[in-house]
Design a protein around this motif. Structure first.
Motif, PDB file in Angstrom:
ATOM      1  N   GLY A  19       0.779  -1.236   0.000  1.00 21.38           N
ATOM      2  CA  GLY A  19       0.000   0.000   0.000  1.00 21.38           C
ATOM      3  C   GLY A  19       0.806   1.279   0.000  1.00 21.38           C
ATOM      4  N   TYR A  22       0.095   3.626  -3.314  1.00 23.67           N
ATOM      5  CA  TYR A  22      -1.122   4.432  -3.407  1.00 23.67           C
ATOM      6  C   TYR A  22      -1.285   5.391  -2.236  1.00 23.67           C
ATOM      7  CZ  TYR A  22      -3.165   0.234  -1.103  1.00 23.67           C
ATOM      8  OH  TYR A  22      -3.425  -0.849  -0.288  1.00 23.67           O
ATOM      9  N   ASN A  23      -0.541   5.208  -1.188  1.00 21.24           N
ATOM     10  CA  ASN A  23      -0.567   6.169  -0.089  1.00 21.24           C
ATOM     11  C   ASN A  23       0.323   7.380  -0.346  1.00 21.24           C
ATOM     12  OD1 ASN A  23      -2.424   5.150   1.917  1.00 21.24           O
ATOM     13  ND2 ASN A  23      -1.039   3.430   2.114  1.00 21.24           N
ATOM     14  N   LYS A  28      -3.066  10.439  -7.117  1.00 11.76           N
ATOM     15  CA  LYS A  28      -3.943   9.268  -6.980  1.00 11.76           C
ATOM     16  C   LYS A  28      -4.079   8.513  -8.296  1.00 11.76           C
ATOM     17  CE  LYS A  28      -4.514  10.028  -2.704  1.00 11.76           C
ATOM     18  NZ  LYS A  28      -3.509   9.394  -1.871  1.00 11.76           N
ATOM     19  N   GLN A  32      -6.098   2.029  -4.416  1.00  6.77           N
ATOM     20  CA  GLN A  32      -6.251   0.715  -3.791  1.00  6.77           C
ATOM     21  C   GLN A  32      -7.346  -0.056  -4.506  1.00  6.77           C
ATOM     22  OE1 GLN A  32      -6.719   0.757   0.466  1.00  6.77           O
ATOM     23  NE2 GLN A  32      -7.692  -1.221   0.480  1.00  6.77           N
ATOM     24  N   LYS A  36      -6.431  -4.942  -1.349  1.00  2.00           N
ATOM     25  CA  LYS A  36      -5.385  -3.929  -1.145  1.00  2.00           C
ATOM     26  C   LYS A  36      -4.331  -3.924  -2.248  1.00  2.00           C
ATOM     27  CE  LYS A  36      -5.948  -3.543   3.805  1.00  2.00           C
ATOM     28  NZ  LYS A  36      -5.292  -3.413   5.076  1.00  2.00           N
ATOM     29  N   CYS A  52       6.403   6.597  -6.069  1.00  4.69           N
ATOM     30  CA  CYS A  52       6.001   5.197  -5.908  1.00  4.69           C
ATOM     31  C   CYS A  52       7.135   4.251  -6.276  1.00  4.69           C
ATOM     32  CB  CYS A  52       4.762   4.896  -6.742  1.00  4.69           C
ATOM     33  SG  CYS A  52       4.962   5.216  -8.502  1.00  4.69           S
TER      34      CYS A  52
END
Length: 75
Positions: A19, A22-23, A28, A32, A36, A52
């Motif tokens: 995760g 995407y955090n 964005k 998610q 997940k 990322c």
């Protein structure tokens, strides 16, 4: 200057669905999904910041710059 375009490649064989991607994604582009698991619904939102890719502990993400289409005018 033309806007650069990027594609987010996720190697799901290496991804453990932690995760982080995407955090940290500021636009964005990576969201998610089921269980997940990260997914990309719209590659055009990616700004190529590489957050990322740089933070993925499994090296499962690769940001690829998409070159201009052949025949496009450069100015």
């Amino acid at each position: 200057m033309a806007k650069k375009h990027f594609r987010v490649d996720i190697n799901y064989n290496w991804c453990k669905s932690c995760g982080i991607c995407y955090n940290v994604c500021p636009t964005k582009t990576i969201v998610q999904g089921e269980m997940k698991r990260p997914k990309v619904e719209d590659h055009s939102k990616c700004i190529g910041c590489l957050m990322c890719e740089n933070l993925c502990p499994d090296f499962a993400i690769n940001i690829v710059e998409i070159s201009e289409k052949v025949g496009e005018k450069n100015g």
